[in-house]
Write a protein that holds these residues in place. Structure first.
Motif, PDB file in Angstrom:
ATOM      1  N   TYR A 165       0.861  -1.177   0.000  1.00 34.36           N
ATOM      2  CA  TYR A 165       0.000   0.000   0.000  1.00 34.36           C
ATOM      3  C   TYR A 165       0.898   1.227   0.000  1.00 34.36           C
ATOM      4  O   TYR A 165       1.872   1.291   0.737  1.00 34.36           O
ATOM      5  N   VAL A 166       0.569   2.202  -0.853  1.00 33.50           N
ATOM      6  CA  VAL A 166       1.336   3.440  -0.951  1.00 33.50           C
ATOM      7  C   VAL A 166       0.450   4.599  -0.522  1.00 33.50           C
ATOM      8  O   VAL A 166      -0.715   4.685  -0.922  1.00 33.50           O
ATOM      9  N   GLY A 167       1.001   5.493   0.291  1.00 32.86           N
ATOM     10  CA  GLY A 167       0.252   6.656   0.742  1.00 32.86           C
ATOM     11  C   GLY A 167       1.170   7.834   0.972  1.00 32.86           C
ATOM     12  O   GLY A 167       2.382   7.748   0.783  1.00 32.86           O
ATOM     13  N   LEU A 168       0.567   8.962   1.375  1.00 29.92           N
ATOM     14  CA  LEU A 168       1.358  10.138   1.714  1.00 29.92           C
ATOM     15  C   LEU A 168       0.811  10.746   2.984  1.00 29.92           C
ATOM     16  O   LEU A 168      -0.368  10.612   3.298  1.00 29.92           O
ATOM     17  N   SER A 169       1.701  11.387   3.727  1.00 35.49           N
ATOM     18  CA  SER A 169       1.316  11.985   5.000  1.00 35.49           C
ATOM     19  C   SER A 169       2.409  12.936   5.460  1.00 35.49           C
ATOM     20  O   SER A 169       3.572  12.775   5.091  1.00 35.49           O
ATOM     21  N   CYS A 170       2.037  13.889   6.280  1.00 31.98           N
ATOM     22  CA  CYS A 170       3.058  14.754   6.880  1.00 31.98           C
ATOM     23  C   CYS A 170       3.665  14.077   8.107  1.00 31.98           C
ATOM     24  O   CYS A 170       4.737  14.454   8.553  1.00 31.98           O
ATOM     25  N   ASP A 171       2.984  13.040   8.630  1.00 30.46           N
ATOM     26  CA  ASP A 171       3.500  12.266   9.769  1.00 30.46           C
ATOM     27  C   ASP A 171       3.259  10.785   9.468  1.00 30.46           C
ATOM     28  O   ASP A 171       2.256  10.210   9.881  1.00 30.46           O
ATOM     29  N   TYR A 172       4.176  10.179   8.736  1.00 26.95           N
ATOM     30  CA  TYR A 172       3.930   8.814   8.282  1.00 26.95           C
ATOM     31  C   TYR A 172       3.970   7.784   9.411  1.00 26.95           C
ATOM     32  O   TYR A 172       3.305   6.759   9.324  1.00 26.95           O
ATOM     33  N   VAL A 173       4.684   8.055  10.497  1.00 22.27           N
ATOM     34  CA  VAL A 173       4.704   7.129  11.634  1.00 22.27           C
ATOM     35  C   VAL A 173       3.301   7.035  12.245  1.00 22.27           C
ATOM     36  O   VAL A 173       2.789   5.941  12.489  1.00 22.27           O
ATOM     37  N   ARG A 174       2.666   8.194  12.459  1.00 24.70           N
ATOM     38  CA  ARG A 174       1.293   8.220  12.972  1.00 24.70           C
ATOM     39  C   ARG A 174       0.345   7.518  12.004  1.00 24.70           C
ATOM     40  O   ARG A 174      -0.512   6.727  12.405  1.00 24.70           O
ATOM     41  N   ARG A 175       0.544   7.770  10.713  1.00 23.14           N
ATOM     42  CA  ARG A 175      -0.346   7.202   9.694  1.00 23.14           C
ATOM     43  C   ARG A 175      -0.234   5.681   9.642  1.00 23.14           C
ATOM     44  O   ARG A 175      -1.250   4.986   9.525  1.00 23.14           O
ATOM     45  N   ILE A 176       0.971   5.158   9.750  1.00 23.00           N
ATOM     46  CA  ILE A 176       1.147   3.705   9.736  1.00 23.00           C
ATOM     47  C   ILE A 176       0.514   3.089  10.982  1.00 23.00           C
ATOM     48  O   ILE A 176      -0.106   2.026  10.909  1.00 23.00           O
TER      49      ILE A 176
END
Length: 79
Positions: free
Chosen positions: A15-26
């Motif tokens: 799965y590919v995504g984008l975020s300003c805080d990828y640790v929180r998003r994962i």
């Protein structure tokens, strides 16, 4: 912004995504807060890339979701 790729430990899908805080998003993916990824938990980070803007991150996300981008990720994931 960051573009990230996570891989399901359950069936190896990416799965590919984008975020300003990828640790929180994962963490959100692993807690089941995202409908599209909930059935395939747990997820492991396999790739991340920092971008200078949201626009640039979106462009990279689109690339990684394309055939060429998926091949790049698969060839750069250990194992």
């Amino acid at each position: 912004y960051f573009v990230y790729a996570i891989q399901s430990s359950k069936d190896s899908r990416i799965y590919v995504g984008l975020s300003c805080d990828y640790v929180r998003r994962i963490n959100e993916h692993n807690l089941g807060r995202t409908q599209s990824t909930k059935p395939y938990r747990p997820w492991v980070l396999v790739y991340s890339e920092q971008c200078n803007s949201r626009r640039e991150a979106r462009k990279r996300e689109k690339y990684f979701k394309s055939g060429c981008g998926k091949e790049f990720l698969k060839s750069n994931i250990p194992g």
